[in-house]
Design an enzyme around this catalytic site. Structure first.
Site, PDB file in Angstrom:
ATOM      1  N   HIS A  37      -6.547   4.588  -2.175  1.00  0.00           N
ATOM      2  CA  HIS A  37      -7.346   4.464  -0.944  1.00  0.00           C
ATOM      3  C   HIS A  37      -6.856   2.819  -0.491  1.00  0.00           C
ATOM      4  O   HIS A  37      -6.936   2.515   0.644  1.00  0.00           O
ATOM      5  CB  HIS A  37      -8.544   4.305  -1.197  1.00  0.00           C
ATOM      6  CG  HIS A  37      -9.386   5.878  -1.307  1.00  0.00           C
ATOM      7  ND1 HIS A  37      -9.832   6.296  -2.557  1.00  0.00           N
ATOM      8  CD2 HIS A  37      -9.348   6.887  -0.489  1.00  0.00           C
ATOM      9  CE1 HIS A  37     -10.129   7.458  -2.642  1.00  0.00           C
ATOM     10  NE2 HIS A  37      -9.902   7.972  -1.371  1.00  0.00           N
ATOM     11  N   GLN A 155      -0.397  10.504   1.697  1.00  0.00           N
ATOM     12  CA  GLN A 155       0.518  11.708   1.722  1.00  0.00           C
ATOM     13  C   GLN A 155       0.303  12.998   0.537  1.00  0.00           C
ATOM     14  O   GLN A 155       0.641  13.845   0.738  1.00  0.00           O
ATOM     15  CB  GLN A 155       1.831  11.075   1.289  1.00  0.00           C
ATOM     16  CG  GLN A 155       3.053  11.870   0.499  1.00  0.00           C
ATOM     17  CD  GLN A 155       3.921  12.126   1.266  1.00  0.00           C
ATOM     18  OE1 GLN A 155       4.417  12.102   2.175  1.00  0.00           O
ATOM     19  NE2 GLN A 155       4.770  13.666   0.794  1.00  0.00           N
TER      20      GLN A 155
END
Ligand code: PAF
Length: 286
Positions: A37, A155
């Site tokens: 994150h 991703q």
């Protein structure tokens, strides 16, 4: 760093920045932040620069969990999250409550959903039929609240990113979507808040997802391979980890997400594997 929990206050701030010509970078999260994150937050800052504003939302969105899933148990640690985001120089953390995001849902006062109908049918969508409807709905709501110029997604959730890009194109949201690379633990396991659920034995075996991606890459390095054959080989490979239960392994076109018959370099691979009740996903371009 400002902490905002009301939608009206967040919109007021975002509109003020917009009027001043300040670029807004946005990272939506469900909290329990890990280094993956934080890399998305850094990517957002890079895009908008020091004069821009970076907003991170922390909201465990109930509409993307099925009734049988881990909503109540989903890990939360707001205090730690806020500390990490403050250290990174985030401008605003948006942390709405359920009542703020879905007012009167249970009295049927919330009834509008965004549904992507094509890319969301396979893989995660097949295993979790209501999941993407919840994701697209909350992300559309968050875009309308935060008014970002740029939004960054990981991703690791490849299908989610593809669906959000499609939603943004189809519905003309004025936001650029950036997809940032997956961060991995030292042994290759993709970082995920759900890794916390694994016991030590499961954690040791969970690296099988990464090894399966590596094995597929090696298999198609020099020649293409029939998808069915590779699927069968990988199923065997994965179930060699005794605690692993394969949900799916798929080979598909990275743009259309359509399955391919022949797997070759550049084909995208995604897989989902259960360890007990914990379901892990990973993907890579081969
Ligand atoms: O990827 C996630 O953490 C969530 O699906 C998102 C994008 C924050 C929406 O709730």
């Amino acid at each position: 760093m400002q902490i905002v929990s009301s939608i009206a206050a967040m919109q007021r701030l975002a509109k003020k920045w917009q009027r001043a010509g300040t670029r807004i970078g946005f990272v939506p999260t469900m909290g329990y932040l890990h280094a993956g994150h934080l890399s998305l937050v850094r990517a957002a800052r890079k895009r908008v620069g020091t004069n821009g504003k970076v907003v991170v939302s922390i909201y465990v969105n109930p509409t993307q969990f099925a009734p049988t899933e881990d909503l109540a148990k989903y890990p939360r640690d707001l205090k730690r999250d806020l500390k990490l985001l403050r250290e990174l120089g985030v401008d605003v953390v948006f942390t709405p409550s359920d009542a703020e995001m879905y007012p009167g849902k249970f009295e049927n006062r919330f009834s509008t959903y965004i549904v992507e109908e094509k890319l969301s049918q396979m893989m995660e969508g097949a295993s979790r039929p209501t999941h993407f409807r919840g994701v697209t709905t909350v992300v559309a709501k968050l875009f309308n609240i935060v008014l970002p110029d740029v939004a960054v997604f990981g991703q690791k959730d490849f299908q989610q990113a593809a669906i959000i890009k499609r939603m943004v194109a189809d519905l003309n949201f004025p936001v650029k979507i950036i997809v940032a690379p997956t961060l991995r633990e030292r042994d290759g396991l993709a970082m995920s808040s759900r890794n916390k659920y694994l016991d030590p034995e499961q954690r040791a075996q969970a690296v099988i997802l990464y090894h399966a991606l590596q094995a597929a890459k090696a298999a198609v390095k020099k020649k293409s391979v029939a998808g069915g054959r590779l699927q069968a080989d990988l199923k065997e490979f994965i179930t060699a980890a005794p605690l692993a239960r394969l949900d799916y392994v798929e080979f598909f076109d990275p743009e259309t997400l359509e399955p391919v018959k022949q797997v070759k370099r550049g084909t995208q691979m995604a897989l989902a594997v259960f360890f007990g009740k914990t379901r892990l996903i990973d993907n890579a371009g081969l």
